[in-house]
Design a protein around this motif. Structure first.
Motif, PDB file in Angstrom:
ATOM      1  N   ASP A  20       0.858  -1.185   0.000  1.00  0.00           N
ATOM      2  CA  ASP A  20       0.000   0.000   0.000  1.00  0.00           C
ATOM      3  C   ASP A  20       0.892   1.233   0.000  1.00  0.00           C
ATOM      4  O   ASP A  20       1.716   1.419   0.901  1.00  0.00           O
TER       5      ASP A  20
ATOM      6  N   ASP B  19       1.435   3.299   3.133  1.00  0.00           N
ATOM      7  CA  ASP B  19       2.124   2.695   4.277  1.00  0.00           C
ATOM      8  C   ASP B  19       3.619   2.970   4.173  1.00  0.00           C
ATOM      9  O   ASP B  19       4.277   2.535   3.229  1.00  0.00           O
TER      10      ASP B  19
ATOM     11  N   THR C  46       7.841  -6.199   7.260  1.00  0.00           N
ATOM     12  CA  THR C  46       8.209  -5.193   6.259  1.00  0.00           C
ATOM     13  C   THR C  46       9.419  -5.666   5.465  1.00  0.00           C
ATOM     14  O   THR C  46      10.193  -6.515   5.922  1.00  0.00           O
TER      15      THR C  46
ATOM     16  N   ASN D 146      -2.413   8.050   7.556  1.00  0.00           N
ATOM     17  CA  ASN D 146      -2.651   6.966   8.515  1.00  0.00           C
ATOM     18  C   ASN D 146      -4.123   6.793   8.855  1.00  0.00           C
ATOM     19  O   ASN D 146      -4.515   5.756   9.398  1.00  0.00           O
TER      20      ASN D 146
ATOM     21  N   PHE E 114      -5.711   3.644   7.830  1.00  0.00           N
ATOM     22  CA  PHE E 114      -5.404   2.416   8.561  1.00  0.00           C
ATOM     23  C   PHE E 114      -6.057   2.345   9.936  1.00  0.00           C
ATOM     24  O   PHE E 114      -6.105   1.272  10.540  1.00  0.00           O
TER      25      PHE E 114
END
Length: 180
Positions: free
Chosen positions: A21, A24, A34, A167, A170
């Protein structure tokens, strides 16, 4: 979820598979790992091809053993599960800091056990304070401690969304971690 392996399996399920994404900052992830964390742990292949077993090994090493959450599990598996999940999402140091802050707030002004240095290291003094807290408060104390840890986690999520508008995309999903 009565074991460390159960905790890791739940995290793997919650994190899901491959995601990339653009909003992100962590970039590509697979099973919640990650790309930077994967590379730091020796993974060199494409993120889409990273295996669940590799992710499991990273979680065990970096998010259970390294921060000492396996030793917290010997005191309370529920608290360890909360710390591992928070650590995966926010970093183990943040999770440890939440525990230390919570224990300091619950120690009856130092009468039940000494204040902790809030340093993000869940070492022996933190484990001793947790044990003393449970000795004093029992099972009901565990429920309330978990509620406080979740409250701290929720506040952090909201702060992250307030501090960076991307953010906000999310926040709703992050809250699933504390709503369960």
């Amino acid at each position: 979820m009565a074991t460390i392996n159960g905790i890791i399996e739940e995290v793997l399920t919650n994190e899901g598979g491959y995601v990339n994404d653009s909003r992100d900052r962590g970039g590509e992830t697979n099973f919640g790992i990650t790309v930077a964390t994967a590379r730091a742990n020796g993974y060199t292949g494409p993120m889409k091809a990273m295996t669940r077993d590799f992710a499991r090994s990273v979680y065990m090493k970096q998010y259970v053993v390294a921060p000492g959450f396996d030793k917290i599990a010997a005191i309370s598996m529920s608290v360890a599960a909360e710390l591992v999940d928070t650590g995966v999402n926010m970093g183990p140091k943040v999770a440890s800091t939440f525990l230390q802050r919570a224990l300091n707030g619950l120690n009856n002004q130092g009468r039940d056990y000494p204040d902790l240095l809030v340093d993000g290291v869940a070492g022996q003094k933190t484990r001793d304070a947790l044990s003393a807290y449970f000795k004093k408060r029992g099972k009901e104390g565990e429920i309330r401690l978990l509620a406080l840890l979740n409250a701290l986690q929720g506040e952090r999520y909201l702060s992250l969304a307030e501090g960076r508008s991307a953010n906000e995309a999310f926040l709703y999903g992050w809250l699933a971690r504390i709503a369960a």
